[in-house]
Design a protein around this motif. Structure first.
Motif, PDB file in Angstrom:
ATOM      1  N   ASP A   8      76.960  49.829  35.615  1.00 34.45           N
ATOM      2  CA  ASP A   8      75.817  49.397  36.423  1.00 34.45           C
ATOM      3  C   ASP A   8      75.188  48.098  35.927  1.00 34.45           C
ATOM      4  O   ASP A   8      74.087  47.751  36.356  1.00 34.45           O
ATOM      5  N   SER A   9      75.877  47.370  35.039  1.00 36.16           N
ATOM      6  CA  SER A   9      75.321  46.117  34.531  1.00 36.16           C
ATOM      7  C   SER A   9      75.403  44.990  35.547  1.00 36.16           C
ATOM      8  O   SER A   9      74.699  43.993  35.429  1.00 36.16           O
ATOM      9  N   GLY A  10      76.303  45.133  36.533  1.00 37.80           N
ATOM     10  CA  GLY A  10      76.487  44.086  37.521  1.00 37.80           C
ATOM     11  C   GLY A  10      77.398  42.958  37.082  1.00 37.80           C
ATOM     12  O   GLY A  10      77.659  42.030  37.861  1.00 37.80           O
ATOM     13  N   ILE A  11      77.892  43.009  35.850  1.00 37.85           N
ATOM     14  CA  ILE A  11      78.807  41.968  35.366  1.00 37.85           C
ATOM     15  C   ILE A  11      80.172  42.197  36.003  1.00 37.85           C
ATOM     16  O   ILE A  11      80.705  43.305  35.965  1.00 37.85           O
ATOM     17  N   PRO A  12      80.771  41.170  36.584  1.00 36.03           N
ATOM     18  CA  PRO A  12      82.069  41.349  37.250  1.00 36.03           C
ATOM     19  C   PRO A  12      83.169  41.761  36.272  1.00 36.03           C
ATOM     20  O   PRO A  12      83.190  41.319  35.118  1.00 36.03           O
ATOM     21  N   VAL A  13      84.071  42.584  36.751  1.00 36.09           N
ATOM     22  CA  VAL A  13      85.299  42.928  36.040  1.00 36.09           C
ATOM     23  C   VAL A  13      86.450  42.331  36.845  1.00 36.09           C
ATOM     24  O   VAL A  13      86.598  42.613  38.033  1.00 36.09           O
ATOM     25  N   VAL A  14      87.239  41.494  36.199  1.00 32.39           N
ATOM     26  CA  VAL A  14      88.370  40.829  36.843  1.00 32.39           C
ATOM     27  C   VAL A  14      89.657  41.441  36.309  1.00 32.39           C
ATOM     28  O   VAL A  14      89.864  41.504  35.093  1.00 32.39           O
ATOM     29  N   LEU A  15      90.507  41.911  37.204  1.00 37.98           N
ATOM     30  CA  LEU A  15      91.822  42.418  36.829  1.00 37.98           C
ATOM     31  C   LEU A  15      92.842  41.333  37.151  1.00 37.98           C
ATOM     32  O   LEU A  15      93.166  41.103  38.317  1.00 37.98           O
ATOM     33  N   LEU A  16      93.314  40.646  36.120  1.00 37.75           N
ATOM     34  CA  LEU A  16      94.344  39.620  36.277  1.00 37.75           C
ATOM     35  C   LEU A  16      95.687  40.258  35.968  1.00 37.75           C
ATOM     36  O   LEU A  16      95.912  40.723  34.855  1.00 37.75           O
ATOM     37  N   SER A  17      96.574  40.293  36.946  1.00 40.81           N
ATOM     38  CA  SER A  17      97.838  41.004  36.771  1.00 40.81           C
ATOM     39  C   SER A  17      99.017  40.082  37.019  1.00 40.81           C
ATOM     40  O   SER A  17      98.982  39.243  37.907  1.00 40.81           O
TER      41      SER A  17
END
Length: 317
Positions: free
Chosen positions: A164-173
């Motif tokens: 719930d921090s709002g910081i984006p999580v990017v999945l680079l695959s």
């Protein structure tokens, strides 16, 4: 004759065992016999880049291609991750996730197969290829997605991510990591409730995973990438004709953007991550790929930033 005997009595049984092992892991997870490991080997950090004391711009999880066999970077010696860290020090980057092991069990550390795999290196790749198809199989896909999604969520928490921090999580695959990235979306959303952005690099996947919980998917591709193109042929969910597939629903909703990295190839001296291949502007393929990824990631957390990067776009399929 000696070559035939080697295949018949050594490699053949090994391939059968690999096929069974690929299913065993996800079934063991589903039955509750084993849980994904979370402790990393000594000396391996949970993340690199921005310090956890101050919120980073984003957390980036790198899901490598089928050459990934241990928590340390293996495909390119970590050159892509190093380039991302050098160009975007505000990111926290995780590259230890094992996308081809639902139990987070490093392939290279399994003693039963160590001797054979050192001598028949092809099996390292065949095992991970089989895991991609297990992850794509509708019978195992829900369990596989939950297992690897849970593995990623655990590693993110250990790296300092707060739900719930709002910081984006990017999945680079890269390559087959795209199958795992798409499958992890629902579990990550359920556990972390984070904004999720997917970036696929030569992504090989079946297009069956629901992407509705992801903010966007950026598809980095090239006309010279034959392996990625095979994925668009062999998986019906990627065909435009199947309009109801998860991939085509996401495409119609504008959730997928294509970025061209011509003339890069999937692997080899002209690959996306080649430090030697040069573009007309003097940059290496590796530098262009890193620049493109950084531009796209920053567009999702910098106020007023646009999504136009150093590559052109076109409709996806």
């Amino acid at each position: 004759m000696s070559g035939f005997l080697l295949w018949a009595f050594a490699i053949g049984p090994a391939l059968l065992a690999e096929a069974l092992l690929a299913r065993y892991e996800v079934l063991a997870y589903g039955a509750g016999w084993r849980a994904p490991a979370s402790v990393l080997p000594k000396g391996v950090p949970y993340a690199r880049g921005a310090e956890p004391g101050a919120p980073p711009g984003a957390y980036l999880v790198y899901l490598d291609g089928i050459g990934k066999r241990r928590v340390r970077d293996s495909r390119d010696g970590g050159q892509l991750v190093k380039a991302l860290l050098a160009g975007a020090p505000e990111l926290r980057v995780l590259s230890q996730v094992l996308p081809y092991s639902p139990l987070a069990d490093p392939l290279a550390d399994r003693p039963v197969w160590a001797w054979l795999r050192r001598r028949v290196g092809l099996l390292l790749f065949l095992h991970n290829v089989m895991q991609i198809f297990v992850a794509a199989d509708r019978r195992y896909r829900p369990l596989y997605n939950r297992a690897v999604g849970s593995q990623i969520a655990t590693q993110l928490r250990l790296a300092g991510y707060r739900p719930d921090s709002g910081i984006p999580v990017v999945l680079l695959s890269y390559s087959g990591g795209a199958q795992v990235a798409g499958g992890a979306v629902d579990e990550l959303h359920a556990q972390l409730r984070s904004p999720l952005v997917l970036i696929t690099l030569g992504g090989f996947h079946n297009g069956a995973n629901d992407l509705s919980r992801a903010e966007h998917l950026h598809r980095l591709t090239s006309g010279s990438d034959r392996i990625e193109r095979i994925g668009t042929w062999i998986f019906p969910q990627r065909w435009p004709l199947l309009r109801a597939s998860a991939w085509n629903r996401a495409r119609r909703s504008g959730k997928i953007t294509v970025h061209r990295l011509d003339p890069a190839t999937h692997v080899g001296p002209l690959s996306y991550i080649s430090p030697a291949a040069r573009l007309p502007d003097g940059r290496s393929h590796l530098a262009r790929t890193a620049d493109t990824v950084i531009t796209l990631v920053r567009a999702h957390y910098r106020p007023g930033a646009g999504t136009d990067g150093p590559s052109c776009t076109r409709p996806s399929r």
